[in-house]
Write a protein that holds these residues in place. Structure first.
Motif, PDB file in Angstrom:
ATOM      1  N   LEU A  72       0.999  -1.245  -0.336  1.00 26.75           N
ATOM      2  CA  LEU A  72      -0.099   0.103  -0.149  1.00 26.75           C
ATOM      3  C   LEU A  72       0.468   1.433   0.247  1.00 26.75           C
ATOM      4  O   LEU A  72       0.698   1.897  -0.186  1.00 26.75           O
ATOM      5  CB  LEU A  72      -1.184  -0.015   1.856  1.00 26.75           C
ATOM      6  CG  LEU A  72      -2.399  -0.674   1.106  1.00 26.75           C
ATOM      7  CD1 LEU A  72      -2.923  -1.034   2.804  1.00 26.75           C
ATOM      8  CD2 LEU A  72      -2.893  -0.930   0.047  1.00 26.75           C
ATOM      9  N   LEU A  73       2.656   1.654   0.934  1.00 25.52           N
ATOM     10  CA  LEU A  73       2.642   2.034   0.591  1.00 25.52           C
ATOM     11  C   LEU A  73       3.835   2.065  -0.705  1.00 25.52           C
ATOM     12  O   LEU A  73       4.338   3.892  -0.562  1.00 25.52           O
ATOM     13  CB  LEU A  73       3.245   1.865   1.941  1.00 25.52           C
ATOM     14  CG  LEU A  73       2.887   2.587   3.633  1.00 25.52           C
ATOM     15  CD1 LEU A  73       3.877   3.094   4.398  1.00 25.52           C
ATOM     16  CD2 LEU A  73       2.049   3.897   2.922  1.00 25.52           C
ATOM     17  N   GLU A  74       4.691   1.397  -1.049  1.00 27.93           N
ATOM     18  CA  GLU A  74       5.395   0.652  -1.910  1.00 27.93           C
ATOM     19  C   GLU A  74       4.609   1.593  -3.043  1.00 27.93           C
ATOM     20  O   GLU A  74       5.541   2.081  -4.163  1.00 27.93           O
ATOM     21  CB  GLU A  74       5.999  -0.709  -2.051  1.00 27.93           C
ATOM     22  CG  GLU A  74       6.700  -1.448  -0.720  1.00 27.93           C
ATOM     23  CD  GLU A  74       6.002  -2.617  -1.066  1.00 27.93           C
ATOM     24  OE1 GLU A  74       5.913  -3.210  -2.329  1.00 27.93           O
ATOM     25  OE2 GLU A  74       7.270  -3.185  -0.209  1.00 27.93           O
ATOM     26  N   LYS A  75       3.943   1.816  -3.573  1.00 27.67           N
ATOM     27  CA  LYS A  75       3.058   2.399  -5.164  1.00 27.67           C
ATOM     28  C   LYS A  75       3.322   3.911  -4.880  1.00 27.67           C
ATOM     29  O   LYS A  75       3.242   4.325  -6.123  1.00 27.67           O
ATOM     30  CB  LYS A  75       1.594   1.550  -5.462  1.00 27.67           C
ATOM     31  CG  LYS A  75       1.004   2.495  -4.429  1.00 27.67           C
ATOM     32  CD  LYS A  75      -0.572   1.996  -4.424  1.00 27.67           C
ATOM     33  CE  LYS A  75      -1.547   2.665  -4.073  1.00 27.67           C
ATOM     34  NZ  LYS A  75      -3.117   1.807  -3.821  1.00 27.67           N
ATOM     35  N   VAL A 114       5.577  11.570   3.407  1.00 34.25           N
ATOM     36  CA  VAL A 114       5.170  10.801   2.822  1.00 34.25           C
ATOM     37  C   VAL A 114       3.416  11.000   4.123  1.00 34.25           C
ATOM     38  O   VAL A 114       3.075  10.530   3.399  1.00 34.25           O
ATOM     39  CB  VAL A 114       6.029   9.633   3.417  1.00 34.25           C
ATOM     40  CG1 VAL A 114       5.209   8.475   4.099  1.00 34.25           C
ATOM     41  CG2 VAL A 114       7.521   9.578   3.206  1.00 34.25           C
ATOM     42  N   GLU A 115       3.781  11.546   5.317  1.00 32.92           N
ATOM     43  CA  GLU A 115       2.593  11.458   5.768  1.00 32.92           C
ATOM     44  C   GLU A 115       1.689  12.505   4.696  1.00 32.92           C
ATOM     45  O   GLU A 115       0.110  11.872   4.808  1.00 32.92           O
ATOM     46  CB  GLU A 115       2.464  12.029   6.935  1.00 32.92           C
ATOM     47  CG  GLU A 115       0.667  12.578   7.617  1.00 32.92           C
ATOM     48  CD  GLU A 115       1.667  13.353   8.894  1.00 32.92           C
ATOM     49  OE1 GLU A 115       1.042  13.284   9.860  1.00 32.92           O
ATOM     50  OE2 GLU A 115       2.799  13.526   8.879  1.00 32.92           O
ATOM     51  N   LYS A 116       1.956  13.151   3.969  1.00 32.98           N
ATOM     52  CA  LYS A 116       0.581  14.108   3.094  1.00 32.98           C
ATOM     53  C   LYS A 116       0.432  13.164   2.353  1.00 32.98           C
ATOM     54  O   LYS A 116      -0.331  13.305   1.291  1.00 32.98           O
ATOM     55  CB  LYS A 116       1.167  15.492   2.545  1.00 32.98           C
ATOM     56  CG  LYS A 116       1.356  16.774   3.604  1.00 32.98           C
ATOM     57  CD  LYS A 116       1.593  17.651   3.150  1.00 32.98           C
ATOM     58  CE  LYS A 116       2.033  18.763   3.902  1.00 32.98           C
ATOM     59  NZ  LYS A 116       2.884  20.306   3.393  1.00 32.98           N
ATOM     60  N   GLU A 117       1.450  12.268   0.831  1.00 31.42           N
ATOM     61  CA  GLU A 117       1.454  11.546   0.950  1.00 31.42           C
ATOM     62  C   GLU A 117       0.711  10.506   0.927  1.00 31.42           C
ATOM     63  O   GLU A 117      -0.883  10.236  -0.111  1.00 31.42           O
ATOM     64  CB  GLU A 117       2.409  10.993  -0.236  1.00 31.42           C
ATOM     65  CG  GLU A 117       2.350  10.403  -1.468  1.00 31.42           C
ATOM     66  CD  GLU A 117       2.281  11.492  -2.322  1.00 31.42           C
ATOM     67  OE1 GLU A 117       1.273  11.355  -3.871  1.00 31.42           O
ATOM     68  OE2 GLU A 117       2.220  12.400  -2.729  1.00 31.42           O
ATOM     69  N   ILE A 118       0.285   9.379   1.948  1.00 33.58           N
ATOM     70  CA  ILE A 118      -0.925   9.224   2.375  1.00 33.58           C
ATOM     71  C   ILE A 118      -1.989   9.630   2.508  1.00 33.58           C
ATOM     72  O   ILE A 118      -2.755   8.965   2.241  1.00 33.58           O
ATOM     73  CB  ILE A 118      -0.561   8.437   3.856  1.00 33.58           C
ATOM     74  CG1 ILE A 118       0.978   8.046   3.546  1.00 33.58           C
ATOM     75  CG2 ILE A 118      -0.941   7.649   4.135  1.00 33.58           C
ATOM     76  CD1 ILE A 118       1.524   7.036   4.730  1.00 33.58           C
ATOM     77  N   GLN A 119      -2.322  11.075   2.927  1.00 28.21           N
ATOM     78  CA  GLN A 119      -3.504  10.911   2.825  1.00 28.21           C
ATOM     79  C   GLN A 119      -3.766  11.166   1.921  1.00 28.21           C
ATOM     80  O   GLN A 119      -5.943  11.387   1.995  1.00 28.21           O
ATOM     81  CB  GLN A 119      -3.441  12.578   3.740  1.00 28.21           C
ATOM     82  CG  GLN A 119      -3.098  12.261   5.343  1.00 28.21           C
ATOM     83  CD  GLN A 119      -2.319  13.792   5.704  1.00 28.21           C
ATOM     84  OE1 GLN A 119      -1.926  14.808   5.811  1.00 28.21           O
ATOM     85  NE2 GLN A 119      -2.374  13.603   7.490  1.00 28.21           N
ATOM     86  N   LYS A 120      -2.926  11.773   0.765  1.00 27.99           N
ATOM     87  CA  LYS A 120      -3.644  12.044  -1.026  1.00 27.99           C
ATOM     88  C   LYS A 120      -4.330  11.075  -0.880  1.00 27.99           C
ATOM     89  O   LYS A 120      -5.176  10.579  -2.171  1.00 27.99           O
ATOM     90  CB  LYS A 120      -2.787  12.593  -1.383  1.00 27.99           C
ATOM     91  CG  LYS A 120      -2.123  14.241  -1.023  1.00 27.99           C
ATOM     92  CD  LYS A 120      -1.901  14.902  -2.148  1.00 27.99           C
ATOM     93  CE  LYS A 120      -0.620  14.670  -2.353  1.00 27.99           C
ATOM     94  NZ  LYS A 120       0.505  15.257  -3.381  1.00 27.99           N
ATOM     95  N   SER A 121      -3.564   9.606  -1.026  1.00 26.62           N
ATOM     96  CA  SER A 121      -4.134   8.731  -1.601  1.00 26.62           C
ATOM     97  C   SER A 121      -4.915   7.936  -1.135  1.00 26.62           C
ATOM     98  O   SER A 121      -6.065   8.154  -1.037  1.00 26.62           O
ATOM     99  CB  SER A 121      -2.485   7.565  -0.786  1.00 26.62           C
ATOM    100  OG  SER A 121      -2.852   6.208  -0.047  1.00 26.62           O
ATOM    101  N   ASP A 122      -5.585   6.801  -1.720  1.00 31.35           N
ATOM    102  CA  ASP A 122      -6.828   6.415  -1.468  1.00 31.35           C
ATOM    103  C   ASP A 122      -6.542   5.083  -0.109  1.00 31.35           C
ATOM    104  O   ASP A 122      -7.621   4.190  -0.665  1.00 31.35           O
ATOM    105  CB  ASP A 122      -7.262   4.972  -2.986  1.00 31.35           C
ATOM    106  CG  ASP A 122      -6.336   4.603  -3.567  1.00 31.35           C
ATOM    107  OD1 ASP A 122      -5.331   4.658  -2.935  1.00 31.35           O
ATOM    108  OD2 ASP A 122      -6.776   3.707  -4.818  1.00 31.35           O
ATOM    109  N   ILE A 123      -5.718   5.276   0.276  1.00 26.96           N
ATOM    110  CA  ILE A 123      -5.652   4.047   1.357  1.00 26.96           C
ATOM    111  C   ILE A 123      -6.651   4.106   2.566  1.00 26.96           C
ATOM    112  O   ILE A 123      -7.075   3.380   3.223  1.00 26.96           O
ATOM    113  CB  ILE A 123      -4.495   4.410   2.408  1.00 26.96           C
ATOM    114  CG1 ILE A 123      -3.131   4.079   1.219  1.00 26.96           C
ATOM    115  CG2 ILE A 123      -4.658   2.760   3.055  1.00 26.96           C
ATOM    116  CD1 ILE A 123      -1.707   3.887   1.765  1.00 26.96           C
ATOM    117  N   GLY A 124      -7.121   5.464   2.552  1.00 28.01           N
ATOM    118  CA  GLY A 124      -8.359   5.542   3.983  1.00 28.01           C
ATOM    119  C   GLY A 124      -7.738   5.223   4.721  1.00 28.01           C
ATOM    120  O   GLY A 124      -9.377   5.690   5.335  1.00 28.01           O
ATOM    121  N   ILE A 125      -6.982   6.140   5.001  1.00 28.67           N
ATOM    122  CA  ILE A 125      -6.374   6.025   6.937  1.00 28.67           C
ATOM    123  C   ILE A 125      -5.351   7.146   7.340  1.00 28.67           C
ATOM    124  O   ILE A 125      -4.079   7.208   6.651  1.00 28.67           O
ATOM    125  CB  ILE A 125      -5.714   4.400   7.087  1.00 28.67           C
ATOM    126  CG1 ILE A 125      -6.898   2.854   7.007  1.00 28.67           C
ATOM    127  CG2 ILE A 125      -5.680   4.473   8.612  1.00 28.67           C
ATOM    128  CD1 ILE A 125      -5.822   1.703   7.333  1.00 28.67           C
TER     129      ILE A 125
END
Length: 221
Positions: A72-75, A114-125
């Protein structure tokens, strides 16, 4: 085995007489020896099918199944020193518990990125940032969400199989064209079609297995 007949020169043939015979398929059966057709003729089509299966695997790895998955993070990528860089290359991604994913940066300056990228992604967490690492806690999936994801997975699987069959169609057309140009015989065309069908069946089976494994993963509580 696919064979092609190549004409051998007759006694007294000049070079001018011989060379055209090697390129005129209508003369192949008159005289000569058999050689194997290069199997690389199939490889380009098989490689395209391999790529389709690979893309499906990558798509499935990004579907959250109620458990922590490093893929989920590797992409994800961030801009690091002016270059888009995979998150996996700027820190360590670990799974200390089944539902917890941790990102530990090698350079603390990338933590916010990285935190901002996770928040922008479709991970949903939304990750928990303690200033040293990012922690993502994955809640268990609801039954409704499981069923929706299962339907989505089946859809991706069918789309992948359609892509595989489109490659098969291209291969069949290619060998049909080779036959029309008299570059291969009718028997060779039939053998090529059979080989392509075998390759197609193999890749479709791989897709079915990927779908089955992902469905099982989603339905685990």
């Amino acid at each position: 085995m696919i064979c092609r007949v190549i004409p051998l020169p007759r006694q007294g043939d000049s070079l001018v007489q011989i060379l055209p015979l090697w390129y005129n398929h209508s003369n192949f059966e008159e005289r000569g020896v058999h050689i194997m057709i290069n199997k690389d003729e199939y490889k380009s089509f098989s490689d395209r099918m391999d790529k389709t299966v690979q893309l499906l695997e990558e798509e499935f790895s990004g579907i959250r199944a109620g458990r922590a998955n490093p893929a989920l993070l590797e992409k994800l990528t961030i801009e690091y020193y002016g270059t888009q860089t995979p998150v996996s290359q700027v820190g360590n991604i670990s799974v200390p518990e089944a539902r917890i994913l941790v990102f530990q940066p090698w350079d603390a300056s990338v933590l916010k990125l990285v935190e901002k990228e996770i928040q922008k992604s479709d991970i949903g967490i939304n990750p928990n940032n303690d200033g040293k690492c990012l922690k993502l806690v994955f809640p268990p999936l609801t039954e409704e969400r499981r069923l929706a994801l299962t339907k989505q997975i089946k859809k991706y699987g069918e789309e992948a199989k359609t892509a595989i069959r489109n490659v098969r169609r291209d291969a069949v057309e290619y060998f049909k064209g080779q036959k029309k140009k008299s570059l291969i015989t009718e028997d060779e065309q039939k053998e090529a079609d059979k080989e392509i069908q075998n390759v197609t069946d193999k890749h479709v089976a791989q897709i079915d297995k990927l779908v089955s494994v992902k469905e099982k993963e989603l339905m685990e509580i």
